[in-house]
Enzyme design. Structure first.
Site, short mmCIF file in Angstrom:
data_model
loop_
_atom_site.label_atom_id
_atom_site.label_comp_id
_atom_site.label_asym_id
_atom_site.label_seq_id
_atom_site.Cartn_x
_atom_site.Cartn_y
_atom_site.Cartn_z
N ALA A 306 0.79 -1.23 0.00
CA ALA A 306 0.00 0.00 0.00
C ALA A 306 0.82 1.28 0.00
O ALA A 306 0.40 2.28 -0.59
CB ALA A 306 -0.93 0.00 1.21
N ALA A 307 1.96 1.30 0.69
CA ALA A 307 2.72 2.54 0.81
C ALA A 307 3.24 2.99 -0.57
O ALA A 307 3.53 2.14 -1.41
CB ALA A 307 3.89 2.34 1.77
N ASP A 326 1.69 -3.37 3.99
CA ASP A 326 3.00 -3.13 3.38
C ASP A 326 4.04 -3.78 4.27
O ASP A 326 3.88 -3.83 5.50
CB ASP A 326 3.28 -1.64 3.23
CG ASP A 326 4.38 -1.36 2.21
OD1 ASP A 326 4.03 -1.07 1.05
OD2 ASP A 326 5.56 -1.43 2.57
N CYS A 419 3.84 -0.32 -12.00
CA CYS A 419 4.29 0.90 -12.67
C CYS A 419 5.51 0.57 -13.53
O CYS A 419 6.54 1.24 -13.45
CB CYS A 419 4.59 2.00 -11.65
SG CYS A 419 5.79 1.54 -10.38
#
Length: 486
Positions: A306-307, A326, A419
């Site tokens: 999550a972080a 995380d 990403c």
């Protein structure tokens, strides 16, 4: 508008992973693992200095005892990124010596180092005409930083004087101040006319080769142009219905997907709405995965890895009951601070994603990856890494996707995203998951602002840096929604 790569043109033949960095073969030197089962980037060492003359690499140096200038701090950052044990700028952000600097000077140092790394190939090309044999790395980096400042329009006398002075302070290399002075005077004379003629810096071969295979050379040139231009600042509003109002208040632009884009924001924490938690920093592409879940009001949602927390904030603002997991307790501290600032709530769990147990209505897995889609913002990444760990990351991504499916309730939706620009870290995982689990269904996206040619063959979304060229581009992301049958 450019289309996403289809499966046949991906970076591996159908049915198998490639050798080399994209698929984890032997190409490149082995490196240290990056973030584990809950971080976002990968480890590894640079495969060697290929700049003017190929000079030796150096360490960041000992922690200085005196307060240092922005230029000296930028040099220390550059030495650390390009040294024998390369560090990412994000890893250096909380260094004691850097935090001890006044905030404006610290920001200037980070900006100078980042911009120089973004344009390092151009700097080296200008310097190559005047430096036949590369000096030691710290002096090499002085020349690079000064060249960037001169190319950017810095006052020649002040730039040259300060960098010569900085060189003279080096215990081991102070005798090279004469070389620095002579070279920089030549650069000052020619940079204004020669700089615009230089091509956009190219990606290193370990990354460029698989991307050319996946997207084609013209697209990669467009990626590189976008990388060289850098990235504006994108914000996600806490209340989507107020996005247009906040765009106007902040002097920004409301993007088609609902994010707010600022060109030259200055100090983020001083902007209207920051203290009230009315928005948070998040690239427009990074804001899309959470939106794929649709209405999450009252649903239990697990945000894996999550972080720093942008997606957690989105889900909490949308009314979900969020569990944010995380592996890094330090990174969760930042997420806790952001939750407090925005007045949003989530349950925070510091744990390995592969050992987590539970049952959720929806899951968002932002898997650890090469982060090659974020080079616009993080130009240090291709300099400090060589792709040696990508094979391990691909295996980890698959394991995390498989485990996440076991945590998903029947009828639930799982968002898988990375990403990364490398299809092996995105599209290929969904292809293979569907082969392993034919009962799964890909939910094709219908998000506002998403163009039809962003939608991939299997039904995911592929964003790349060259999209929205007139608006400043976006990060490279892949995302797909998998629905489990009832």
């Amino acid at each position: 508008m450019s289309k996403a790569p289809s499966r046949p043109s991906g970076p591996r033949p159908a049915g198998k992973r490639p050798s080399g960095p994209a698929g984890g073969g032997s190409k490149g030197r082995p490196g240290q693992a990056g973030k584990g089962h809950g971080g976002k980037t990968f480890g590894g060492k640079n495969s060697g200095d290929k700049t003017f003359g190929g000079g030796a690499r150096g360490e960041g140096g000992p922690t200085p005892r005196r307060a240092i200038s922005a230029r000296a701090a930028a040099l220390r950052l550059l030495n650390a990124v390009l040294g024998e044990t390369p560090r990412l700028l994000s890893e250096l952000r909380d260094s004691t010596w850097l935090l001890a600097m006044p905030a404006p000077e610290r920001a200037r140092a980070q900006r100078l180092a980042t911009d120089c790394l973004r344009q390092i190939e151009r700097c080296d090309r200008l310097l190559a005409k005047h430096v036949k044999k590369a000096p030691p790395l710290p002096v090499q980096n002085v020349l690079r930083l000064a060249t960037w400042e001169l190319a950017e329009g810095g006052a020649a006398h002040g730039v040259v004087h300060d960098w010569v002075t900085e060189t003279s302070r080096m215990q081991a290399h102070g005798h090279l101040k004469g070389l620095v002075n002579a070279v920089l005077r030549k650069i000052a004379a020619e940079a204004p006319s020669e700089w615009p003629k230089l091509r956009a810096p190219r990606l290193p071969d370990w990354l460029r080769e698989p991307l050319v295979e996946a997207y084609g050379a013209p697209r990669i040139l467009a990626f590189e142009t976008a990388h060289a231009a850098g990235a504006p600042l994108d914000l996600t509003p806490r209340n989507a219905s107020q996005a247009a109002d906040w765009a106007e208040k902040l002097g920004g632009t409301l993007l088609p997907t609902g994010s707010i884009r600022l060109g030259s924001p200055g100090q983020v924490s001083t902007l209207p709405g920051y203290d009230d938690g009315a928005w948070w920093v998040q690239d427009a592409a990074a804001a899309l995965p959470a939106k794929l879940l649709g209405d999450v009001t009252g649903k239990s949602v697990l945000d894996l890895c999550a972080a720093p927390g942008g997606k957690t904030l989105q889900l909490a603002a949308a009314g979900a009951k969020v569990t944010a997991l995380d592996i890094s307790e330090t990174r969760l501290v930042r997420l806790k601070e952001n939750l407090a600032r925005t007045g949003l709530k989530a349950r925070l769990v510091a744990a390995d994603a592969l050992s987590h147990e539970g049952s959720y209505d929806a899951i968002l897995l932002d898997a650890p990856c090469s982060a090659t889609g974020t080079i616009r913002r993080h130009p240090d990444l291709p300099q400090a890494r060589d792709g040696a760990e990508i094979g391990e990351l691909i295996a980890l991504q698959e394991a995390m996707l498989e485990h996440a499916l076991t945590l998903l309730k029947p009828g639930g939706t799982l968002i898988f995203c990375t990403c990364s620009l490398i299809p092996d870290e995105g599209e290929c995982h969904i292809d293979e998951a569907l082969d392993r689990h034919p009962e799964l269904q890909v939910v094709r996206p219908t998000l506002e602002g998403v163009q039809p040619d962003w939608i991939t063959e299997e039904g995911g979304i592929r964003t790349t840096p060259d999209l929205w060229p007139d608006e400043g581009g976006m990060d490279g992301f892949y995302m797909a929604a998998l629905r489990k049958p009832h």
